[in-house]
Write a protein that holds these residues in place. Structure first.
Motif, mmCIF file in Angstrom:
data_model
loop_
_atom_site.group_PDB
_atom_site.id
_atom_site.type_symbol
_atom_site.label_atom_id
_atom_site.label_comp_id
_atom_site.label_asym_id
_atom_site.label_seq_id
_atom_site.Cartn_x
_atom_site.Cartn_y
_atom_site.Cartn_z
ATOM 1 N N LEU A 1 0.831 -1.206 0.000
ATOM 2 C CA LEU A 1 0.000 0.000 0.000
ATOM 3 C C LEU A 1 0.867 1.258 0.000
ATOM 4 O O LEU A 1 1.570 1.543 0.978
ATOM 5 N N GLN B 1 0.923 5.516 -1.855
ATOM 6 C CA GLN B 1 0.313 6.551 -2.689
ATOM 7 C C GLN B 1 1.421 7.499 -3.121
ATOM 8 O O GLN B 1 2.039 8.159 -2.287
ATOM 9 N N ASP C 1 -2.093 4.883 -6.757
ATOM 10 C CA ASP C 1 -1.912 3.748 -5.856
ATOM 11 C C ASP C 1 -2.069 2.471 -6.689
ATOM 12 O O ASP C 1 -3.172 2.067 -7.036
ATOM 13 N N ASN D 1 -1.343 -0.505 -5.761
ATOM 14 C CA ASN D 1 -1.740 -1.662 -4.957
ATOM 15 C C ASN D 1 -3.246 -1.872 -5.052
ATOM 16 O O ASN D 1 -3.721 -2.989 -5.239
#
Length: 1308
Positions: free
Chosen positions: A147, A149, A175, A177
């Motif tokens: 995770l 950003q 992002d 993920n």
């Protein structure tokens, strides 16, 4: 920079200028005309043209430097006049992460301030430079795919542990993920990223747009109309969760995927770049142009075979070039953009690396003509660039990029001097060179070209509802067979391509393991050996420090390449030394474990701590191995001393390190794995908290301590390892049990030991993890099959349902196509037949090592625990992880290996030399799993009889004071299939539910061992002390387990009856179910004992038989009464069907009790049946209705009551005809009839007993015993049971010396 002159270069190395016979050809410097032509041809103008001879300045070595200065200055002048333009950008020219104020949360940042690792929930950090106008780009190298950003933010953005980049109004993020874009709100965007990808972040402040690219492929515009204007400037920024890591490239290195029109945030060093390229052009000219002295002219030369053959003219020319070129080659941007590109171009012509000697010649030149510190820095930067390029190259169908970079790495490492420098100072110290042996798995199979390579997908689809492959293997249809064969051909094509990469990786290791390159110091292998040991120490001692640990996926690949290289050298040595062992017979001799020549850090030994073993076994070491322990080592160390040592070691370590490292107390001495592996040390710890949370678990100083009084790993030489002139090196202290024959080179033994340790550290864990993809394929295949069945059954009028089902079918098919291609990659790289053979070889190495160690007697305690762990785990991996692709049965010597491992488990699970509870439990669990499968159980039966009997004796040891549940489980497995109604795999009431994992040992078909049962019967009959102590402990544990179970279901029932909504703790339910399962298994062991050796209970000539029979009857009656009462507690809880209590049911416990009763009352002689009947009926808890319940006979009171609900079904053994044979049911009928008759007679003959004459303990039997010396009284059953565990009187606590029969006087 001042010129170092031509002469200074020669003093560095005695370079051969010419020899006597060559003087006719080469007579020093060539004549001035030829030299002038040569220098003008080499040093051309910027446009590549040469002025006419009449207008050219005459060049000699005297004015060459001036000419070079002028040529290089021309370019610089033109570049300086060009405005580099910082317009649109604010901040330092060298862009890095802002580690002073621009971060939030806990973060670890690399020394170069470009790599970052998250160390808190959601940490954020921005760069030092911002942009407000123009088009800009930076790249992020994704090291972990979790995770994160990534994007842009303004100075006004305020982040916290929950909100990061993209969660505030003026911040924008991508992002990969979750495959989304973020700007306060979030929407789907882009593709999923994977470790090894590169994300390009683009911002166009003229148009007001932000876009992202993944590995150079545009993901489209993510945001438009972003806020611009006065005071709005955007910083590169990232937010990342715990353990996630990236490395930034703002322009300090060449961008991997530049985008036209966009500038990197950091300007490239244009002037130096132009200069370096021009100097490289001159260098190429020197290589292309040769001087024919005899003809007096210049000639074109073949660059592939170019050699510097001592020509002074060429050498002096090169010295001038390198005078300018050397300082430039210390800069990372230039090394990557100029030098690496040039070296790669040499190899692009194809052919083997050996067919390009030019790279070796160039490296010779570098060592000759550059200062030593310059060569060191240049080589370090070159390897860093190669490693980064290899790790972050996308997967393409032919793996061409990976092959390209590996070939250059091999070419560089082929150069001996360069290899030794890199090994000593770079490969393990600065770089994470294990990355070179990793082949990453593509997450997006389309971009990796797997669709073209494997056009046809296939997956197994012969599954039952339970998820296991169906028993009746249907014939493949012609279409299925064609698909499978096409898929297998595609897998073979993929395998051939991956094998090319693996072959290159093994070549690298063969270079590092070379022990013949002794020119100029120690051979490469011994440098590698010391670095490898240090690498193992880091991974063994820092289990909680993720920045230091090598990721397990890297470790798996490294292990396989190292095994290949090791076996190559091992068998090479065997070819030269016929007496040595081949790699097929390899093992680690036991003396390595106790002679102190190999450091095992703080790893646990079988016998406990090394310091303890040296104290207790010092005499054995001296007598058997002639190893004397220094008395100073035996000096007891107090905890205070240890603390002082740690403090002093830490302070020394810190005083020797740069001040930046002190930010985290010296915890991170090595570069971080999770950030870019090439960026240097991850040793800056950033925290917005007032107190740093990064307190290292162990100071660095403790790692450097050598507990064994021996040479430090870093100090060892070849002689210390290999030995010489009577010195045995690593093999010092050979015990008499060890054969006196050469095994192989000692250094290879230490590498083998390291490979075993590597498997234990993380390889086994990773092998288990990757099986998940295969499980996903199975699940989707079942779902697809289920959907197709629903489509075929769907009525034509329901078109809406039909369309939805077709959509589901399409989704499942697409997912299966993707997964089956990904699985093909994993099966080739991790679960191929060759990889399976490597793990099998490792298993056999461990078995031989354990066998040799076992022969040394007490010295076996010095063996590290991980050898036993790897033996068990590698077998488990071969059986469970490789089986979908390859079968273990096909491996050579499989049966013998299985038998030898069985012998190890049987001998050592109760070995007194092994003290660690964890390893003892592991051995017990491995043995329990072993007896669940027919193949491995037969292996146990094939071990020598003496070992089998010893194993059974250990299993029958009393259960007190030791973990007994696993022991009991083993005995139950040996019996399963022989007991009353005990032929089931899964309980009848659970058949309709899907098992969590059908491969669990407990879900295997019954495979009883009559041979081991016979051994058990012989032991119980022959050893008069063994049987009573064993059965007493089993009865005690049954009493405890069933009592705990009843107590817990009372609590569960009370909770369920409360009006308010409440939840029963799932852990309590699990413990309750475990107690029930234990009760059933203990009852089965009692059934096994009664069946195999009934005389233990029924031959009353044995001292404890009557007592054991009374105790058994008492417990059986208790169980029956609790379970069979109508509408009782047990009934109600079973009917609740709570999750977690699935195994709790009438059937398993009642058939176990029935089996014991049938054996005692029906399947025995008349006398035995009479005794058992008398004892059973004499027990006050006996109720005939409990026996009637077994056959579904309802109580008379229940019949007289209101009619039961129509859906209420009474339990009856007659309903389980698939599980209980007609013969067994007939025996139960006979038992019921027999007990009915006997109980009537007993009731008629029983005389009433006054309360005063009853035993004051149980109030069930008349007083029949009097104790000495205190004269207190009880019945015989109570006192005999009490005396088995305690010698004190019930009443006065006096020690009982004897028990006499008591008969009440007639007068009373």
């Amino acid at each position: 920079m001042t010129s170092r002159g031509a002469g200074t270069a020669f003093s560095r190395k005695n370079y051969r200028l010419s020899t006597e016979p060559e003087k006719s050809k080469v007579t020093g410097i060539v004549n001035s005309r030829l030299l002038n032509d040569y220098l003008h041809r080499v040093f051309t103008n910027a446009d590549g043209n040469q002025p006419a001879a009449a207008y050219r300045k005459h060049l000699t070595f005297q004015n060459l430097q001036e000419h070079l200065d002028r040529l290089l200055a021309e370019e610089n002048d033109s570049d300086d006049s060009r405005d580099q333009g910082a317009e649109g950008r604010l901040g330092p020219s060298a862009v890095v992460l802002d580690h002073t104020s621009g971060f939030e949360g806990l973060l670890l940042v690399d020394d170069d301030l470009l790599g970052v690792i998250g160390h808190s929930n959601f940490g954020s950090i921005r760069a030092t430079t911002c942009v407000y106008k123009g088009k800009w780009i930076y790249e992020v190298l994704i090291s972990s795919q979790g995770l994160m950003q990534i994007g842009w933010c303004t100075l006004n953005c305020r982040f916290n542990q929950e909100e990061g980049v993209g969660d505030t109004p003026d911040s924008y993020a991508y992002d990969g993920n979750r495959v989304r874009k973020w700007n306060v709100t979030t929407t789907n965007y882009g593709k999923s990223w994977a470790a090894g990808d590169i994300v390009s972040c683009l911002i166009d402040l003229d148009e007001g747009t932000i876009a992202f690219c993944l590995n150079g492929i545009s993901l489209g515009t993510a945001f438009d109309n972003i806020t611009r204007g006065a005071g709005m400037a955007y910083f590169p920024a990232i937010s990342l969760s715990f353990k996630e890591s990236v490395a930034f490239n703002f322009g300090s290195r060449p961008l991997r995927y530049p985008v036209e029109g966009y500038r990197p945030l950091q300007d490239p060093p244009v002037a130096d770049l132009v200069k370096a390229r021009k100097l490289l052009g001159y260098l190429k000219n020197v290589i292309h142009i040769g001087i024919d002295v005899t003809e007096g002219k210049l000639v074109e030369r073949d660059t592939s075979t170019w050699q510097l053959q001592g020509e002074p003219t060429v050498l002096i020319t090169l010295a001038h070039i390198f005078n300018y070129f050397s300082p430039l080659m210390c800069k990372v941007y230039l090394v990557e953009d100029v030098l690496m590109t040039f070296l790669l171009s040499i190899l692009e012509r194809g052919g083997a690396v050996e067919s390009h000697p030019l790279i070796q010649q160039l490296l010779d030149l570098m060592w000759l003509l550059m200062e030593e510190y310059e060569v060191h820095e240049c080589l370090k930067q070159l390897l860093m660039s190669l490693l980064r390029a290899y790790r972050f190259s996308p997967i393409i169908p032919d793996l061409g990029l990976q092959i390209h970079y590996l070939r250059l790495t091999i070419a560089v490492l082929k150069h001996e001097k360069s290899r030794k420098y890199l090994l000593s100072n770079v490969l393990f110290d600065v770089l994470r060179s294990v990355v070179f042996f990793y082949i990453k798995s593509p997450l997006r199979v389309e971009e990796a070209g797997l669709q073209e390579l494997i056009p046809t997908t296939w997956w197994p689809n012969r599954f039952t509802k339970e998820g296991k492959e169906s028993k009746e293997v249907k014939e493949e249809s012609a279409e299925e067979r064609l698909r499978r064969r096409a898929y297998e051909r595609g897998c073979q094509r993929l395998k051939k391509r991956i094998e090319v990469v693996e072959g290159l990786q093994v070549q690298i290791l063969k270079l590092l393991l070379n022990n013949k390159d002794r020119g100029g110091g120690e051979a490469s292998r011994y440098i590698f050996l010391n670095k490898f040991r240090k690498f193992l120490q880091e991974n063994a001692s820092n289990r909680g420090n993720l920045t230091v640990l090598c990721p397990p996926e890297y470790m798996v690949c490294f292990l396989h390449r190292l095994i290949a290289a090791l076996r190559f050298f091992w068998d090479g040595h065997k070819a030269k030394t016929s007496a040595a062992l081949s790699s097929e017979e390899a093992y680690v001799p036991p003396q390595l474990f106790y002679n102190g020549k190999v450091d095992y850090f703080d790893l646990q030994r079988l016998g406990g701590l090394l310091s303890h073993l040296k104290k207790t076994l010092k005499d054995d070491l001296a007598a058997k191995a002639n190893v004397l322990i220094d008395p100073a080592e035996l000096h007891a160390v107090t905890m205070d001393d240890l603390d002082e040592d740690e403090e002093s070691a830490t302070s020394v370590a810190q005083s020797q390190r740069p001040s930046a490292a002190l930010a985290i107390g010296g915890a991170l001495a090595r570069p971080g794995w999770l950030s870019s592996p090439t960026l240097g040390r991850a040793n800056r710890f950033l925290s917005t908290a007032t107190v740093s949370l990064m307190n290292p678990r162990r100071p660095l100083g403790t790692l450097e301590k050598i507990k064994v009084r021996t040479l430090s790993v870093e100090q060892r030489t070849e002689e210390d390892i290999e030995g010489s002139h009577g010195n045995e090196g690593l093999l010092l202290g050979r015990p008499p049990e060890e054969p006196d024959q050469p095994i192989t080179e000692n250094s290879l033994l230490e590498i083998l030991d390291g490979i075993v340790m590597m498997y234990n550290l993380s390889v086994h864990q990773q092998l288990g993890k990757m099986v998940g993809v295969s499980d996903d394929v199975n699940e989707y295949a079942m779902a697809l099959k289920d959907t197709e069945e629903k489509i075929s059954r769907c009525p034509k009028r329901r078109r809406d349902i039909h369309e939805e089902l077709l959509k589901s079918q399409k989704v499942f098919s697409e997912k299966l196509n993707h997964l089956s291609r990904r699985l093909a990659w994993i099966n080739v790289t991790i679960y191929s037949k060759e990889k399976m053979q490597d793990i099998y070889w490792l298993l056999r190495v461990c078995i031989r090592t354990i066998e040799h160690g076992d022969r040394t007697g007490s010295l076996f305690a010095f063996m590290p625990e991980f050898y036993l762990s790897v033996a068990m785990n590698s077998y488990s991996a071969l059986k469970n992880y490789f089986s979908p692709v390859n079968s273990m049965e096909e491996l050579p010597g499989y049966e013998e290996t299985l038998m030898r491992l069985a012998a190890i488990l049987a001998k050592h699970f109760a070995d007194s030399r092994i003290v660690g509870t964890d390893i003892r439990d592991s051995l017990m669990q491995a043995l329990a799993s072993y007896v669940c499968y027919p193949h491995s159980l037969r292996a146990v039966e094939r071990i020598p009889e003496e070992q089998r009997i010893s194993m059974m004796k250990n299993l029958l040891a009393p259960y007190e004071q030791r973990p007994w549940a696993q022991t009991n489980w083993i005995l139950v497995r040996l019996w399963r299939g022989c007991g009353f109604g005990y032929r089931y795999t899964r309980l009848p009431h659970l058949l309709k539910t899907k098992p969590e994992d059908a491969s669990l040992p407990s879900l295997q078909k019954p495979c009883p061992s009559t041979l081991l049962q016979r051994h058990m019967a012989d032991l119980l009959r022959s050893d008069r002390d063994l049987a009573p102590s064993f059965l007493n402990s089993v009865l005690n544990q049954l009493n405890w387990a069933f009592s705990e179970f009843i107590g817990m279901i009372q609590e569960i029932q009370q909770a369920a009856e409360r009006l308010e909504r409440n939840f029963v703790d799932s852990r309590q339910l699990k413990v309750c179910a475990t107690c029930f399962d234990l009760s059933v298994s203990l009852l089965r062991v009692l059934e096994m004992t009664v069946t195999l050796a009934p005389e233990i209970f029924l031959d009353w000539n044995r001292p404890s038989s009557e007592l054991l029979l009374r105790r058994l009857a008492q417990l059986l009656n208790q169980v029956l009464n609790r379970v069979t009462a109508e509408r009782n507690l047990f009934d109600r809880v079973v009917n609740l069907r709570l999750p977690g209590l699935e195994s709790v049911d009438h059937y398993p416990i009642l058939v176990a009790v029935t089996g014991i009763l049938v054996r005692l009352l029906v399947d025995t002689d008349v006398q035995g049946a009479e005794r058992a009947t008398a004892v059973l009926l004499a027990d006050p808890c006996f109720q005939l209705r409990s026996i009637q319940y077994l056959l579904g006979h309802a109580e008379p009171s229940a019949l007289a009551a209101a009619a039961p609900a129509p859906d209420k079904r009474h339990f009856s053994l007659h309903t389980y005809t698939e599980y209980i044979s007609a013969e067994e049911l007939a025996k139960v009928d006979r038992m019921l009839n027999h007990l009915s008759e006997e109980s009537k007679q007993a009731a008629a003959t029983t005389l009433p007993t006054s309360e005063e004459d009853l035993c004051p303990i149980c109030y069930a039997h008349p007083i029949s015993a009097i104790f000495r010396p205190c004269s207190h009284k009880s019945c015989k059953a109570c006192i005999n049971q009490h005396l088995m565990n305690n010698k004190d009187c019930f009443f006065c606590k006096a020690t009982i010396t004897g028990v006499d029969d008591f008969t009440k006087p007639a007068s009373s």
